[in-house]
Design a protein around this motif. Structure first.
Motif, mmCIF file in Angstrom:
data_model
loop_
_atom_site.group_PDB
_atom_site.id
_atom_site.type_symbol
_atom_site.label_atom_id
_atom_site.label_comp_id
_atom_site.label_asym_id
_atom_site.label_seq_id
_atom_site.Cartn_x
_atom_site.Cartn_y
_atom_site.Cartn_z
ATOM 1 N N LEU A 59 14.632 -9.627 -6.396
ATOM 2 C CA LEU A 59 14.245 -8.626 -5.405
ATOM 3 C C LEU A 59 15.155 -8.718 -4.183
ATOM 4 O O LEU A 59 15.663 -9.793 -3.849
ATOM 5 N N PRO A 60 15.397 -7.575 -3.477
ATOM 6 C CA PRO A 60 14.808 -6.245 -3.710
ATOM 7 C C PRO A 60 15.381 -5.550 -4.946
ATOM 8 O O PRO A 60 16.565 -5.627 -5.212
ATOM 9 N N ASN A 61 14.504 -4.863 -5.656
ATOM 10 C CA ASN A 61 14.861 -4.124 -6.873
ATOM 11 C C ASN A 61 13.591 -3.451 -7.376
ATOM 12 O O ASN A 61 12.512 -3.676 -6.845
ATOM 13 N N TYR A 62 13.714 -2.636 -8.409
ATOM 14 C CA TYR A 62 12.572 -1.961 -9.029
ATOM 15 C C TYR A 62 11.755 -1.152 -8.026
ATOM 16 O O TYR A 62 10.540 -0.994 -8.170
ATOM 17 N N GLY A 63 12.426 -0.650 -6.988
ATOM 18 C CA GLY A 63 11.733 0.135 -5.975
ATOM 19 C C GLY A 63 11.112 -0.680 -4.862
ATOM 20 O O GLY A 63 10.584 -0.130 -3.890
ATOM 21 N N ILE A 64 11.158 -2.007 -4.978
ATOM 22 C CA ILE A 64 10.645 -2.891 -3.927
ATOM 23 C C ILE A 64 11.765 -3.099 -2.914
ATOM 24 O O ILE A 64 12.873 -3.506 -3.271
ATOM 25 N N THR A 65 11.477 -2.835 -1.641
ATOM 26 C CA THR A 65 12.502 -2.839 -0.600
ATOM 27 C C THR A 65 12.679 -4.217 0.033
ATOM 28 O O THR A 65 11.852 -5.115 -0.138
ATOM 29 N N GLU A 66 13.753 -4.356 0.770
ATOM 30 C CA GLU A 66 14.026 -5.592 1.515
ATOM 31 C C GLU A 66 12.906 -5.862 2.517
ATOM 32 O O GLU A 66 12.485 -7.009 2.700
ATOM 33 N N GLU B 161 0.812 -1.214 0.000
ATOM 34 C CA GLU B 161 0.000 0.000 0.000
ATOM 35 C C GLU B 161 0.851 1.272 0.000
ATOM 36 O O GLU B 161 0.513 2.279 -0.618
ATOM 37 N N LYS B 162 2.007 1.231 0.682
ATOM 38 C CA LYS B 162 2.880 2.408 0.780
ATOM 39 C C LYS B 162 4.186 2.216 -0.006
ATOM 40 O O LYS B 162 5.175 2.886 0.258
ATOM 41 N N SER B 163 4.155 1.329 -0.978
ATOM 42 C CA SER B 163 5.369 1.014 -1.739
ATOM 43 C C SER B 163 5.854 2.222 -2.551
ATOM 44 O O SER B 163 5.059 3.021 -3.053
ATOM 45 N N GLU B 164 7.185 2.332 -2.670
ATOM 46 C CA GLU B 164 7.797 3.376 -3.482
ATOM 47 C C GLU B 164 8.075 2.903 -4.910
ATOM 48 O O GLU B 164 8.583 3.675 -5.737
ATOM 49 N N SER B 165 7.762 1.639 -5.187
ATOM 50 C CA SER B 165 7.967 1.107 -6.546
ATOM 51 C C SER B 165 7.007 1.788 -7.515
ATOM 52 O O SER B 165 5.790 1.785 -7.309
#
Length: 625
Positions: free
Chosen positions: A351-358, A289-293
């Motif tokens: 992952l993590p990559n493409y704006g998806i965090t650890e 919901e609060k992802s920066e991806s």
């Protein structure tokens, strides 16, 4: 390092599809491609039908399930009702059939006693009718590919598909100009034993077809499909290989891919990963919901769903490289793209990559119940598409326990391939009731056998030793569509070198200038040769004369009479050059021989079509010193 193909159990066959330079197969409209704006468009949806046995073809069913509609572009003057599927097909084009019979005879194939046109179901929109018409012409035989004789399975005459020009959201746009152009399909036995032999076979088959002088040339006019399998793998069809020079690389990389999939299968068994895993996707929208991806955020802003699925025992396997820059995860993404139109998926190995965090990765693992040995996949899209996408990727992952799936794949530039659809089955074929069966008389076949085209070696010897062509001209002519016409005209006494230069170089030069050389048919060239051999036109102005005839549409013999009346002597030209130099005395004194360009423009305007530029230039240079 080259694989030991015998050790890996390589089996490889080749299908070569060659467009013919004749009329269309089941209609009398011209077989030309156009780039100008179409005159009309129409929209259709296609649906599969059950076979005579009540079975559905898997490939046709999968194409239908994509839910696409199709837009067709046509032209009032070159597209007819047959291409639109608004009237029954016309009889088979006789020239196309004769060319196919020649290829069969050159391959020592057995010509079928009664040839029946069949309908082959195709629901991808490439045929307005939902099927492609195809006819078995011959079977058996063999072709010398250099390192061996390779067996031929079948030789088929069929119609080419419409030309895709745009793929949009929920639709594909096709142009109907290519639909119905005749194709010869020659399929070999799976006797290709190395990657290099695949290239040898493709070159040999292409050269054999070109010997007929009736094939189209250029990008897209010949396409190769490969059928490849290894021991423990499966038959995979790779469609649309156009780069002959790297056809061996397509074989190498498919062998590599199948070996990789078998290695994954072995690793899953070593890990005791559970086969028959449950499909239990979870909605991860709240997790992100609060992802920066940007990808995830954009999807959620459109009201899409984010779905995830655990792959038990698959840790580090989605990132396993199967081909250069293509991994198991790429194979799973192909299923998503092809079956739903979504752009792909995320997997845990990237992952993590493409704006998806650890932190988000750990949250997904917890939500899906992943252990250390597990992997996961994520898709984003409208709820119905996302559900189909995650299921398609999951089912493909589960097939890793079986190894290599039988399927049709598309060639990617450089040697890789990607999923297209399941392998089609027999359920897609049924008889075409609107075209009569064809029987070719034995005397016709025997006559054709006596008139088969020469081999490349025979042509080179004939052209160089008898007709005096240079090695360069002979090499260019040996597989030219003009070769058989050239041989006939030279045998009848035409100036062989003049004719070869005109056909191979002169017409090409005129085409670059924008002249419609398509109008220079055999009768036209005969007329040009006739006036040349009579001495009415000399070689210095031959090309200008050809250009004028094509521009005016005049018959060469009639144009030559007028030309002879208007013929200009060298003495008259020299006198005109003297006048021109006198009028431009200051220019000539200032620039000397550099004034040639300016003066040539005036001369060309005056003597266009009467005197060649070379003659004018030579006389002008002489005068300028």
């Amino acid at each position: 390092m080259e694989a030991d193909y015998k050790a890996v159990g390589l089996k490889c066959g080749l299908e070569v599809h060659q467009q013919l330079d004749t009329g269309k197969l089941f209609t009398r409209t011209p077989s030309i491609l156009r780039e100008d704006a179409p005159h009309y468009t129409l929209k259709r949806r296609l649906r599969p039908v059950a076979s005579e046995m009540g079975e559905q073809d898997k490939a046709a069913l999968e194409a239908f399930q994509k839910g696409l509609y199709y837009i067709y572009e046509g032209y009032n003057d070159t597209i007819g009702l047959v291409e639109l599927d608004e009237e029954p097909p016309q009889p088979v084009d006789n020239e196309a059939l004769e060319t196919t019979l020649e290829v069969a005879l050159l391959s020592d194939s057995r010509i079928i006693d009664e040839m029946c046109v069949m309908r082959k179901m195709v629901i991808d929109g490439s045929n307005t009718s939902g099927f492609q018409r195809t006819m078995l012409v011959a079977s058996g035989g063999s072709i010398d590919i250099g390192s061996k004789r390779l067996g031929v399975q079948t030789i088929v005459l069929e119609e080419d598909a419409a030309r895709p020009v745009e793929k949009g959201d929920g639709f594909v746009r096709y142009r109907l100009d290519r639909l119905g152009i005749p194709l010869i399909e020659l399929a070999t036995e799976p006797g290709i034993e190395t990657a290099q032999q695949a290239k040898e076979a493709a070159r040999a088959i292409g050269n054999l077809m070109r010997r007929t002088g009736k094939v189209k040339r250029g990008l897209g006019t010949i396409r190769q499909d490969l059928n490849v399998s290894i021991a423990g793998g499966a038959r995979v069809e790779i469609k649309g290989v156009q780069e002959l020079d790297i056809i061996d690389e397509y074989v190498r990389r498919e062998v590599q891919r199948q070996q990789g999939l078998l290695a994954i299968k072995a690793e899953l068994l070593r890990r005791n990963a559970p086969a028959g895993q449950q499909f239990k996707p979870k909605d991860l929208s709240a997790t992100f919901e609060k992802s920066e991806s940007k990808i995830i955020r954009g999807s959620l802003s459109r009201g899409d769903k984010i779905l995830g699925q655990k792959l038990e025992g698959f840790a580090k396997l989605p990132g396993f490289e199967l081909q250069p820059n293509r991994r198991l995860g790429t194979e799973l993404a192909d299923q998503v793209k092809t079956k739903t139109g979504l752009r792909g998926l995320f997997h845990s190995d990237e992952l993590p990559n493409y704006g998806i965090t650890e932190q988000e990765v750990e949250a997904v693992k917890a939500e899906l119940g992943c252990l250390a040995q597990d992997a996961f996949i994520i898709v984003a899209g409208p709820v119905e598409k996302a559900q189909r996408a995650i299921k398609a990727a999951f089912e493909r992952a589960q097939y890793c326990f079986a190894g290599v799936p039988e399927e049709t794949r598309g060639a990617i530039e450089g040697g890789n391939n990607e999923y297209l659809r399941p392998l089609p089955g027999a359920a897609r074929m049924y008889p075409e009731t609107d075209v009569r069966p064809i029987e070719v008389e034995k005397k016709t076949i025997e006559k054709m056998r006596k008139e088969l085209p020469l081999t490349v070696e025979q042509r080179l010897e004939l052209y160089i030793k008898k007709y005096g062509l240079s090695e360069k001209l002979a090499d260019e002519m040996k597989l030219s569509n003009y070769a058989r016409f050239f041989e006939k005209m030279a045998h009848e006494g035409a100036d062989a070198r003049m004719l070869a230069v005109l056909l191979l170089e002169g017409l090409t030069e005129l085409k670059r200038e924008g002249v419609k050389v398509e109008d220079a048919d055999e009768d036209f060239v005969r007329g040009i040769v006739d006036v040349y051999m009579k001495g009415i036109i000399n070689k210095d102005i031959l090309l200008e004369f050809v250009k004028e005839c094509l521009a005016s549409g005049e018959n060469p013999n009639e144009a030559a009479i007028k030309f002879k009346k208007d013929a200009v002597s060298h003495k008259e030209i020299e006198s005109r050059i003297d006048e021109l130099i006198g009028k431009n005395k200051e220019l000539v004194q200032a620039k000397g021989s550099m004034a040639l360009g300016a003066l040539m423009g005036d001369l060309m305007k005056e003597y266009k079509g009467k005197v060649s530029g070379k003659v004018l230039g030579d006389l002008l240079r002489k005068k300028l010193g």
